[in-house]
Motif scaffolding. Structure first.
Motif, PDB file in Angstrom:
ATOM      1  N   THR A  77       0.809  -1.222   0.000  1.00 53.10           N
ATOM      2  CA  THR A  77       0.000   0.000   0.000  1.00 53.10           C
ATOM      3  C   THR A  77       0.844   1.274   0.000  1.00 53.10           C
ATOM      4  OG1 THR A  77      -0.201  -0.146   2.420  1.00 53.10           O
ATOM      5  CG2 THR A  77      -1.980  -1.099   1.106  1.00 53.10           C
ATOM      6  N   SER A  78       2.168   1.143  -0.081  1.00 49.45           N
ATOM      7  CA  SER A  78       3.051   2.319  -0.200  1.00 49.45           C
ATOM      8  C   SER A  78       3.168   2.680  -1.678  1.00 49.45           C
ATOM      9  CB  SER A  78       4.427   2.014   0.408  1.00 49.45           C
ATOM     10  OG  SER A  78       4.321   1.717   1.777  1.00 49.45           O
ATOM     11  N   TYR A  79       2.076   3.133  -2.271  1.00 48.22           N
ATOM     12  CA  TYR A  79       1.992   3.309  -3.720  1.00 48.22           C
ATOM     13  C   TYR A  79       3.025   4.315  -4.253  1.00 48.22           C
ATOM     14  CZ  TYR A  79      -2.489   1.215  -2.517  1.00 48.22           C
ATOM     15  OH  TYR A  79      -3.461   0.396  -2.005  1.00 48.22           O
ATOM     16  N   GLY A  80       3.273   5.362  -3.509  1.00 49.21           N
ATOM     17  CA  GLY A  80       4.223   6.365  -3.969  1.00 49.21           C
ATOM     18  C   GLY A  80       5.650   5.871  -4.011  1.00 49.21           C
ATOM     19  N   SER A  81       5.937   4.750  -3.336  1.00 51.37           N
ATOM     20  CA  SER A  81       7.302   4.208  -3.304  1.00 51.37           C
ATOM     21  C   SER A  81       7.543   3.116  -4.336  1.00 51.37           C
ATOM     22  CB  SER A  81       7.596   3.643  -1.896  1.00 51.37           C
ATOM     23  OG  SER A  81       7.468   4.646  -0.909  1.00 51.37           O
ATOM     24  N   VAL A 104      -3.934   7.100  -7.451  1.00 56.18           N
ATOM     25  CA  VAL A 104      -2.513   6.876  -7.703  1.00 56.18           C
ATOM     26  C   VAL A 104      -2.198   7.026  -9.187  1.00 56.18           C
ATOM     27  CG1 VAL A 104      -0.611   5.231  -7.446  1.00 56.18           C
ATOM     28  CG2 VAL A 104      -2.456   5.278  -5.752  1.00 56.18           C
ATOM     29  N   TYR A 105      -1.094   7.725  -9.476  1.00 58.23           N
ATOM     30  CA  TYR A 105      -0.582   7.821 -10.846  1.00 58.23           C
ATOM     31  C   TYR A 105       0.514   6.773 -11.010  1.00 58.23           C
ATOM     32  CZ  TYR A 105       2.298   9.401 -14.730  1.00 58.23           C
ATOM     33  OH  TYR A 105       3.036   9.441 -15.883  1.00 58.23           O
ATOM     34  N   LEU A 106       0.388   5.935 -12.046  1.00 54.34           N
ATOM     35  CA  LEU A 106       1.357   4.879 -12.319  1.00 54.34           C
ATOM     36  C   LEU A 106       1.768   4.911 -13.784  1.00 54.34           C
ATOM     37  CD1 LEU A 106      -0.463   1.936 -10.498  1.00 54.34           C
ATOM     38  CD2 LEU A 106       1.545   3.162  -9.648  1.00 54.34           C
ATOM     39  N   GLN A 107       3.047   4.687 -14.032  1.00 52.32           N
ATOM     40  CA  GLN A 107       3.542   4.542 -15.399  1.00 52.32           C
ATOM     41  C   GLN A 107       4.265   3.206 -15.502  1.00 52.32           C
ATOM     42  OE1 GLN A 107       5.337   7.898 -17.682  1.00 52.32           O
ATOM     43  NE2 GLN A 107       7.146   6.587 -17.782  1.00 52.32           N
ATOM     44  N   VAL A 108       3.896   2.419 -16.508  1.00 53.77           N
ATOM     45  CA  VAL A 108       4.389   1.050 -16.632  1.00 53.77           C
ATOM     46  C   VAL A 108       4.932   0.805 -18.036  1.00 53.77           C
ATOM     47  CG1 VAL A 108       3.754  -1.397 -16.432  1.00 53.77           C
ATOM     48  CG2 VAL A 108       2.605   0.298 -14.995  1.00 53.77           C
ATOM     49  N   PRO A 109       6.156   0.264 -18.162  1.00 55.12           N
ATOM     50  CA  PRO A 109       6.656  -0.125 -19.487  1.00 55.12           C
ATOM     51  C   PRO A 109       6.041  -1.457 -19.902  1.00 55.12           C
ATOM     52  CG  PRO A 109       8.311  -0.592 -17.821  1.00 55.12           C
ATOM     53  CD  PRO A 109       7.160   0.066 -17.109  1.00 55.12           C
ATOM     54  N   THR A 119      -1.498   5.625 -16.176  1.00 51.04           N
ATOM     55  CA  THR A 119      -2.894   5.620 -15.763  1.00 51.04           C
ATOM     56  C   THR A 119      -3.023   6.254 -14.389  1.00 51.04           C
ATOM     57  OG1 THR A 119      -4.838   4.213 -15.403  1.00 51.04           O
ATOM     58  CG2 THR A 119      -2.743   3.348 -14.675  1.00 51.04           C
ATOM     59  N   VAL A 120      -4.169   6.806 -14.141  1.00 49.71           N
ATOM     60  CA  VAL A 120      -4.559   7.211 -12.794  1.00 49.71           C
ATOM     61  C   VAL A 120      -5.623   6.218 -12.350  1.00 49.71           C
ATOM     62  CG1 VAL A 120      -5.648   8.988 -11.372  1.00 49.71           C
ATOM     63  CG2 VAL A 120      -4.015   9.639 -13.156  1.00 49.71           C
ATOM     64  N   ALA A 121      -5.379   5.564 -11.240  1.00 48.50           N
ATOM     65  CA  ALA A 121      -6.272   4.507 -10.768  1.00 48.50           C
ATOM     66  C   ALA A 121      -6.622   4.735  -9.312  1.00 48.50           C
ATOM     67  CB  ALA A 121      -5.612   3.144 -10.941  1.00 48.50           C
ATOM     68  N   ASP A 122      -7.804   4.308  -8.945  1.00 47.05           N
ATOM     69  CA  ASP A 122      -8.225   4.307  -7.540  1.00 47.05           C
ATOM     70  C   ASP A 122      -7.847   2.972  -6.918  1.00 47.05           C
ATOM     71  OD1 ASP A 122      -9.261   6.834  -7.225  1.00 47.05           O
ATOM     72  OD2 ASP A 122     -11.309   6.273  -7.756  1.00 47.05           O
ATOM     73  N   MET A 123      -7.002   2.999  -5.889  1.00 47.45           N
ATOM     74  CA  MET A 123      -6.597   1.796  -5.168  1.00 47.45           C
ATOM     75  C   MET A 123      -7.438   1.686  -3.901  1.00 47.45           C
ATOM     76  SD  MET A 123      -4.274   0.700  -7.221  1.00 47.45           S
ATOM     77  CE  MET A 123      -3.637  -0.686  -6.277  1.00 47.45           C
ATOM     78  N   SER A 124      -8.182   0.603  -3.800  1.00 46.67           N
ATOM     79  CA  SER A 124      -9.113   0.425  -2.682  1.00 46.67           C
ATOM     80  C   SER A 124      -8.374   0.055  -1.409  1.00 46.67           C
ATOM     81  CB  SER A 124     -10.105  -0.691  -3.021  1.00 46.67           C
ATOM     82  OG  SER A 124      -9.442  -1.955  -3.021  1.00 46.67           O
ATOM     83  N   PRO A 125      -8.979   0.300  -0.256  1.00 49.77           N
ATOM     84  CA  PRO A 125      -8.398  -0.218   0.992  1.00 49.77           C
ATOM     85  C   PRO A 125      -8.514  -1.738   1.006  1.00 49.77           C
ATOM     86  CG  PRO A 125     -10.566   0.739   1.400  1.00 49.77           C
ATOM     87  CD  PRO A 125     -10.220   1.058  -0.023  1.00 49.77           C
ATOM     88  N   PRO A 126      -7.685  -2.424   1.791  1.00 51.63           N
ATOM     89  CA  PRO A 126      -7.755  -3.889   1.842  1.00 51.63           C
ATOM     90  C   PRO A 126      -9.129  -4.374   2.290  1.00 51.63           C
ATOM     91  CG  PRO A 126      -5.747  -3.088   2.887  1.00 51.63           C
ATOM     92  CD  PRO A 126      -6.605  -1.886   2.637  1.00 51.63           C
ATOM     93  N   THR A 127      -9.650  -5.380   1.584  1.00 51.74           N
ATOM     94  CA  THR A 127     -10.922  -6.002   1.957  1.00 51.74           C
ATOM     95  C   THR A 127     -10.735  -7.510   2.040  1.00 51.74           C
ATOM     96  OG1 THR A 127     -11.607  -6.137  -0.369  1.00 51.74           O
ATOM     97  CG2 THR A 127     -12.290  -4.183   0.862  1.00 51.74           C
TER      98      THR A 127
END
Length: 277
Positions: A77-81, A104-109, A119-127
Motif C-alpha cells: 500500500t506504499s503506492y508512492g514508493s 494513484v498515478y502509475l507509469q508502466v513499461p 494511468t490514474v487509478a483508484d486503489m481500494s483499501p484492503p478487503t
C-alpha cells in the motif's frame, strides 16, 4: 447412566476425528505455500479477463514471502514508493486520498519497452475475500483503454505470507493479445519478487540469516546484503535482444490537456524558484 456414557463416547470419538482431520486440512490449505516454497521464486499464471471480458488475458504472479502479513501489506500500500523498488513501475505517486481509497498515478513499461502506458487509478483499501486480503486498482483515466490491478495477500502463519499480483492493461496498440498478456505476467512477477526482497530485507538481522538459509538456492547473506532501494532481484523489463525483436510502437496521437499525465508538483515548484532567482 448408560445414556450419559454413550454421549461421552460419541463426544470422544468426534474429538479424535477432529484431531485426525485437522493436520490433513492444514496440509491441504498450505499446499499452495508448499508449492511456492519448493519453487523458490514467483509462479506466473494467467486468468481470463471478465467484467468486462477482453481478448487480453490478465497476467499474474504468486510468491511466498518470509515476512508477516502486516509488513507485506504496508509495502503493497506504499503506492508512492513503487518506483523505488519495483522495476515494473517507472513512475508512481499518490495524487489524493479519500476514505481509505488512494488515487494513484502509475507509469508502466510494456511490450519489451516498446511502449509506456500511464494511468490514474483508484486503489481500494484492503478487503477480505475468504482467507485473502484484496487490494484492487480501477482505471480512472490515462493513455490506455483500461487498466486493472489486484493484489492478494494471505497469511500462511505469523511469519509467512503469500503475495499475488494480477494485472490487466488494454494498451490501444496493434499487438497480439498474447504478447500483451506475456508482458503483464512478467511485470507481475517482477513486482511480487521486489516485494519479497524488500520485505525480507526489512526483517531483523537474526531473521534474515535464517530466512536466507531456508530459501532454495539462496547464498548466505544474500537477503541481508540487498540494498533496500535497489533489490538484487530487480532487472530492466526489457533485455537488449528482446528490444531488437520487438516492432516499434506507432507514434501516439497528439495529446490533449486531459490526456497528459498529472504534473509533478515538486518539479513545478523548483522551476518557479529558479525563475525568481
Amino acid at each position: 447412566m448408560k445414556k450419559l456414557w454413550s454421549l461421552s463416547l460419541i463426544a470422544f470419538s468426534l474429538a479424535v476425528l477432529a484431531l485426525s482431520l485437522s493436520p490433513r486440512m492444514a496440509r491441504a490449505a498450505d499446499a499452495e505455500s508448499e508449492k511456492l516454497a519448493s519453487l523458490g521464486k514467483a509462479l506466473r499464471y494467467t486468468l481470463k479477463t471478465t467484467g468486462p471480458a477482453s481478448a487480453i488475458d490478465t497476467g499474474g504472479a504468486a510468491i511466498l514471502v518470509k515476512a508477516p502479513l502486516p509488513a507485506v501489506r504496508k509495502l503493497v500500500t506504499s503506492y508512492g514508493s513503487y518506483k523505488t523498488f519495483i522495476s515494473s513501475f517507472d513512475q508512481s505517486r499518490v495524487l489524493a486520498k479519500r476514505k481509505g481509497t488512494s488515487e494513484v498515478y502509475l507509469q508502466v513499461p510494456i511490450l519489451n519497452g516498446a511502449a509506456h502506458i500511464w494511468t490514474v487509478a483508484d486503489m481500494s483499501p484492503p478487503t477480505k475475500d475468504g482467507a485473502d486480503e484484496v487490494i484492487s486498482g480501477r482505471y480512472k483515466r490515462g493513455n490506455v483503454s483500461d487498466f486493472r490491478a489486484r493484489w492478494r495477500l494471505r497469511a500462511v502463519d505469523e511469519h509467512h505470507t503469500i503475495v499475488k499480483l494480477e494485472l490487466f492493461v488494454d494498451p490501444k496498440l496493434p499487438f497480439p493479445a498474447s504478447v500483451v498478456t506475456t508482458q503483464l505476467a512478467r511485470a507481475a512477477d517482477k513486482a511480487v519478487t521486489a516485494v519479497r526482497t524488500r520485505a525480507q530485507a526489512a526483517a531483523p538481522a537474526s531473521a534474515q540469516a535464517s530466512t536466507t538459509a531456508a530459501a532454495p538456492g539462496a547464498s548466505p547473506g544474500a537477503a541481508a546484503s540487498a540494498p533496500a532501494t535497489a533489490p538484487s532481484g530487480s532487472a530492466p523489463v526489457a533485455q537488449a535482444g528482446e528490444q531488437n525483436l520487438t516492432p516499434a510502437a506507432p507514434a501516439p496521437p497528439p495529446e490533449s490537456v486531459s490526456d497528459r499525465p498529472p504534473a509533478d508538483g515538486d518539479s513545478v515548484r523548483r522551476q518557479k524558484d529558479m525563475a525568481r532567482r
